[in-house]
Write a protein that holds these residues in place. Structure first.
Motif, PDB file in Angstrom:
ATOM      1  N   SER A  58      42.222  69.018 -26.011  1.00 54.81           N
ATOM      2  CA  SER A  58      40.760  69.011 -26.046  1.00 54.81           C
ATOM      3  C   SER A  58      40.247  68.275 -24.809  1.00 54.81           C
ATOM      4  O   SER A  58      40.863  67.310 -24.356  1.00 54.81           O
ATOM      5  CB  SER A  58      40.251  68.317 -27.312  1.00 54.81           C
ATOM      6  OG  SER A  58      40.392  66.922 -27.203  1.00 54.81           O
ATOM      7  N   GLU A  60      37.882  66.300 -24.771  1.00 49.14           N
ATOM      8  CA  GLU A  60      37.533  64.944 -25.194  1.00 49.14           C
ATOM      9  C   GLU A  60      38.718  63.996 -25.031  1.00 49.14           C
ATOM     10  O   GLU A  60      38.568  62.868 -24.551  1.00 49.14           O
ATOM     11  CB  GLU A  60      37.048  64.930 -26.648  1.00 49.14           C
ATOM     12  CG  GLU A  60      35.719  65.633 -26.870  1.00 49.14           C
ATOM     13  CD  GLU A  60      35.835  67.160 -26.963  1.00 49.14           C
ATOM     14  OE1 GLU A  60      36.950  67.692 -27.216  1.00 49.14           O
ATOM     15  OE2 GLU A  60      34.809  67.826 -26.761  1.00 49.14           O
ATOM     16  N   ARG A  63      39.427  63.493 -21.264  1.00 53.64           N
ATOM     17  CA  ARG A  63      38.440  62.585 -20.676  1.00 53.64           C
ATOM     18  C   ARG A  63      38.687  61.149 -21.120  1.00 53.64           C
ATOM     19  O   ARG A  63      38.614  60.220 -20.329  1.00 53.64           O
ATOM     20  CB  ARG A  63      37.025  63.037 -21.091  1.00 53.64           C
ATOM     21  CG  ARG A  63      35.905  62.195 -20.540  1.00 53.64           C
ATOM     22  CD  ARG A  63      35.577  62.526 -19.077  1.00 53.64           C
ATOM     23  NE  ARG A  63      36.249  61.591 -18.189  1.00 53.64           N
ATOM     24  CZ  ARG A  63      36.851  61.906 -17.039  1.00 53.64           C
ATOM     25  NH1 ARG A  63      36.892  63.131 -16.599  1.00 53.64           N
ATOM     26  NH2 ARG A  63      37.434  60.998 -16.304  1.00 53.64           N
ATOM     27  N   LYS A  64      38.987  60.958 -22.405  1.00 58.14           N
ATOM     28  CA  LYS A  64      39.224  59.611 -22.933  1.00 58.14           C
ATOM     29  C   LYS A  64      40.405  58.959 -22.228  1.00 58.14           C
ATOM     30  O   LYS A  64      40.342  57.801 -21.820  1.00 58.14           O
ATOM     31  CB  LYS A  64      39.481  59.668 -24.446  1.00 58.14           C
ATOM     32  CG  LYS A  64      39.854  58.348 -25.087  1.00 58.14           C
ATOM     33  CD  LYS A  64      38.668  57.476 -25.347  1.00 58.14           C
ATOM     34  CE  LYS A  64      37.787  58.148 -26.346  1.00 58.14           C
ATOM     35  NZ  LYS A  64      36.493  57.559 -26.527  1.00 58.14           N
TER      36      LYS A  64
END
Length: 176
Positions: A58, A60, A63-64
């Motif tokens: 993902s 997300e 990016r995290k």
């Protein structure tokens, strides 16, 4: 999960199987079976041809992981640029990346491991691993903790303006 290909993708894969069939005549029968499966769209058998292919990560999680690694890079280099007196006010361990849990946060862990060890990004972390100062597997959940740090990091990063972090900025990120 069943793989799904468009007709165009299947046509490209069929073409590749035709090429492989000519390059490897001993496996011609296998390539012919693969061509039949692809031509007819028997998606149930795609995994037999290509093996298990993981779902895409993902955005997300990606990016995290980058945000956490970038934050720890800034914390570490900020700490290294402090005077020895300032360094005594916080522990080097506080500014070292603490990894992700390989069991409970496997996607974060695997991606971070790839970014540092395989992609060669964040080379200072690879050096710290070799020195035994950090491990990629934290053996405990870290995402919630990192979220807290990242929320403070966002404001500090804007204030720092690309400069090395001051002692107070490091303390602000760490919540000290």
């Amino acid at each position: 999960m069943t793989l799904n290909f468009t007709k165009e993708q299947r046509a490209i894969l069929i073409n590749q199987m035709e090429i492989l069939k000519r390059l490897d005549p001993q496996s011609e029968a296998e390539y012919e079976r693969n061509i039949e499966v692809l031509y007819n769209g028997y998606s149930h058998f795609y995994e037999e041809i290509f093996g298990h292919i993981e779902d895409e990560f993902s955005p997300e999680i990606t990016r995290k992981v980058f945000d956490v690694l970038t934050m720890y890079r800034a914390l570490y280099f900020g700490f290294k640029n402090l005077t020895s007196e300032e360094q005594e006010e916080i522990s080097e361990e506080d500014v070292l990346f603490q990894g992700f849990d390989g069991n409970e946060e496997p996607d974060h862990y695997c991606f971070a491991n790839h970014v540092v060890k395989e992609a060669g990004l964040y080379s200072e972390m690879e050096d710290l691993i070799k020195e035994g100062k950090i491990e990629m597997n934290s053996h405990r959940n870290r995402v919630r903790y990192y979220n807290e740090l990242l929320s403070r990091w966002t404001k500090v990063r804007e204030d720092a303006g690309g400069e090395h972090l001051t002692l107070q900025q490091i303390k602000n990120v760490l919540g000290k």
